[in-house]
Design an enzyme around this catalytic site. Structure first.
Site, PDB file in Angstrom:
ATOM      1  N   GLY A   1       0.803  -1.220   0.000  1.00 33.53           N
ATOM      2  CA  GLY A   1       0.000   0.000   0.000  1.00 33.53           C
ATOM      3  C   GLY A   1       0.836   1.271   0.000  1.00 33.53           C
TER       4      GLY A   1
ATOM      5  N   GLY B   1       2.785   2.165  -2.383  1.00 30.26           N
ATOM      6  CA  GLY B   1       2.839   2.692  -3.752  1.00 30.26           C
ATOM      7  C   GLY B   1       4.041   2.226  -4.552  1.00 30.26           C
TER       8      GLY B   1
ATOM      9  N   SER C   1       4.462  -0.488  -6.373  1.00 27.76           N
ATOM     10  CA  SER C   1       4.097  -1.008  -7.705  1.00 27.76           C
ATOM     11  C   SER C   1       3.842   0.127  -8.690  1.00 27.76           C
ATOM     12  CB  SER C   1       2.855  -1.888  -7.619  1.00 27.76           C
ATOM     13  OG  SER C   1       3.088  -2.928  -6.717  1.00 27.76           O
ATOM     14  N   THR C   2       3.199   1.198  -8.230  1.00 31.74           N
ATOM     15  CA  THR C   2       2.923   2.352  -9.090  1.00 31.74           C
ATOM     16  C   THR C   2       4.223   2.997  -9.547  1.00 31.74           C
ATOM     17  OG1 THR C   2       0.884   2.740  -7.869  1.00 31.74           O
ATOM     18  CG2 THR C   2       1.692   4.569  -9.198  1.00 31.74           C
TER      19      THR C   2
ATOM     20  N   ARG D   1      -4.219 -14.739  -8.139  1.00 30.81           N
ATOM     21  CA  ARG D   1      -5.483 -13.997  -8.148  1.00 30.81           C
ATOM     22  C   ARG D   1      -6.055 -14.096  -9.561  1.00 30.81           C
ATOM     23  NH1 ARG D   1      -2.678  -9.276  -4.760  1.00 30.81           N
ATOM     24  NH2 ARG D   1      -2.920 -10.191  -2.690  1.00 30.81           N
TER      25      ARG D   1
ATOM     26  N   ARG E   1      -8.597  -0.682  -1.878  1.00 24.51           N
ATOM     27  CA  ARG E   1      -8.338  -1.768  -2.842  1.00 24.51           C
ATOM     28  C   ARG E   1      -9.463  -2.803  -2.864  1.00 24.51           C
ATOM     29  NH1 ARG E   1      -2.295  -4.035  -1.633  1.00 24.51           N
ATOM     30  NH2 ARG E   1      -1.064  -2.330  -2.500  1.00 24.51           N
TER      31      ARG E   1
ATOM     32  N   ARG F   1      -1.570  -6.928   7.608  1.00 17.88           N
ATOM     33  CA  ARG F   1      -0.764  -6.026   6.768  1.00 17.88           C
ATOM     34  C   ARG F   1      -0.351  -4.774   7.537  1.00 17.88           C
ATOM     35  NH1 ARG F   1       0.100  -7.575   1.668  1.00 17.88           N
ATOM     36  NH2 ARG F   1      -1.441  -8.850   0.596  1.00 17.88           N
TER      37      ARG F   1
ATOM     38  N   ASN G   1       5.963   8.644   0.049  1.00 11.82           N
ATOM     39  CA  ASN G   1       5.063   8.682  -1.107  1.00 11.82           C
ATOM     40  C   ASN G   1       3.731   9.328  -0.708  1.00 11.82           C
ATOM     41  OD1 ASN G   1       3.836   8.340  -3.531  1.00 11.82           O
ATOM     42  ND2 ASN G   1       3.700   6.118  -3.427  1.00 11.82           N
ATOM     43  N   ASP G   2       3.762  10.657  -0.661  1.00 10.31           N
ATOM     44  CA  ASP G   2       2.569  11.427  -0.355  1.00 10.31           C
ATOM     45  C   ASP G   2       1.864  11.765  -1.668  1.00 10.31           C
ATOM     46  OD1 ASP G   2       0.648  12.894   0.821  1.00 10.31           O
ATOM     47  OD2 ASP G   2       1.956  14.397   1.717  1.00 10.31           O
TER      48      ASP G   2
END
Length: 199
Positions: free
Chosen positions: A16, A18, A20-21, A46, A139, A150, A173-174
């Site tokens: 969460g 970020g 992956s982004t 998944r 998500r 988590r 990561n804001d």
């Protein structure tokens, strides 16, 4: 721009944060420069995941056998499943002449620090635990139980991530644009430094 053996890049941060982004942006902007080290996992795919793309999906027995053989740089147990980065996955990226990017947790970071890989370590941090919880809830992939797991893990990871000397760079990561610019500038300057020292 790329030297064949440029130091790999390890991105770490709680689920969460970020990561992956940021990795996706890096690959979109520099598709010829970076390659992703695909992890192995014993969890079930998944609905939208393909073997060999998001992960190599493998049985617990087979993965344990490969771990015992020394085929993995790092492994971690999470939610009853094993995750890991194989030496071969990193080598495959390097053989393509690309900089290998690894997305791993702090358990993995500690193991890689014991290896000969010598990567750049970057920690991606959410602005707060409350914001992290909001992102995870948005998500809609977590049960209440898995969400709590988590968040508990995130607190431990952030403690390790903030400890001086564990990472070369910590990015809060804001705003994703700012976080990406910081990551990009850091990596490009490291590539330049290595190229300069080799010429």
């Amino acid at each position: 721009m790329v030297q064949k053996r440029f130091r790999p890049l390890v991105l770490c941060g709680p689920s969460g944060s970020g990561k992956s982004t940021l990795i996706k942006r890096l690959f979109d902007e520099f598709p010829e420069t970076f390659g992703f080290s695909i992890s192995h996992t014993t969890r079930k795919p998944r609905y939208n995941e393909k073997d060999g793309k998001e992960y190599y999906f493998i049985t617990k027995e087979e993965m344990q056998r490969q771990i015992d053989q020394g085929d993995f740089l790092e492994t971690a147990k999470y939610g009853g499943n094993i995750y890991g980065t194989s030496k071969q996955a990193v080598e495959n990226v390097q053989l393509d002449g690309k900089i290998c990017v690894l997305d791993i947790d702090t358990q993995g970071v500690k193991q890689i620090k014991e290896s000969s890989l010598n990567p750049l370590f970057v920690f991606i941090k959410p602005p707060s635990i409350a914001e992290l919880e909001r992102r995870l809830r948005d998500r809609n992939t977590e049960t209440e139980e898995s969400l709590l797991l988590r968040l508990t893990a995130a607190k431990v990871e952030m403690e390790y991530g903030e400890h001086p000397g564990n990472f070369h760079l910590i990015i809060i990561n804001d705003k994703v644009e700012n976080a990406y610019d910081t990551l990009r500038d850091y990596i490009l300057s490291e590539i330049k430094q290595q190229n300069d020292s080799e010429n």
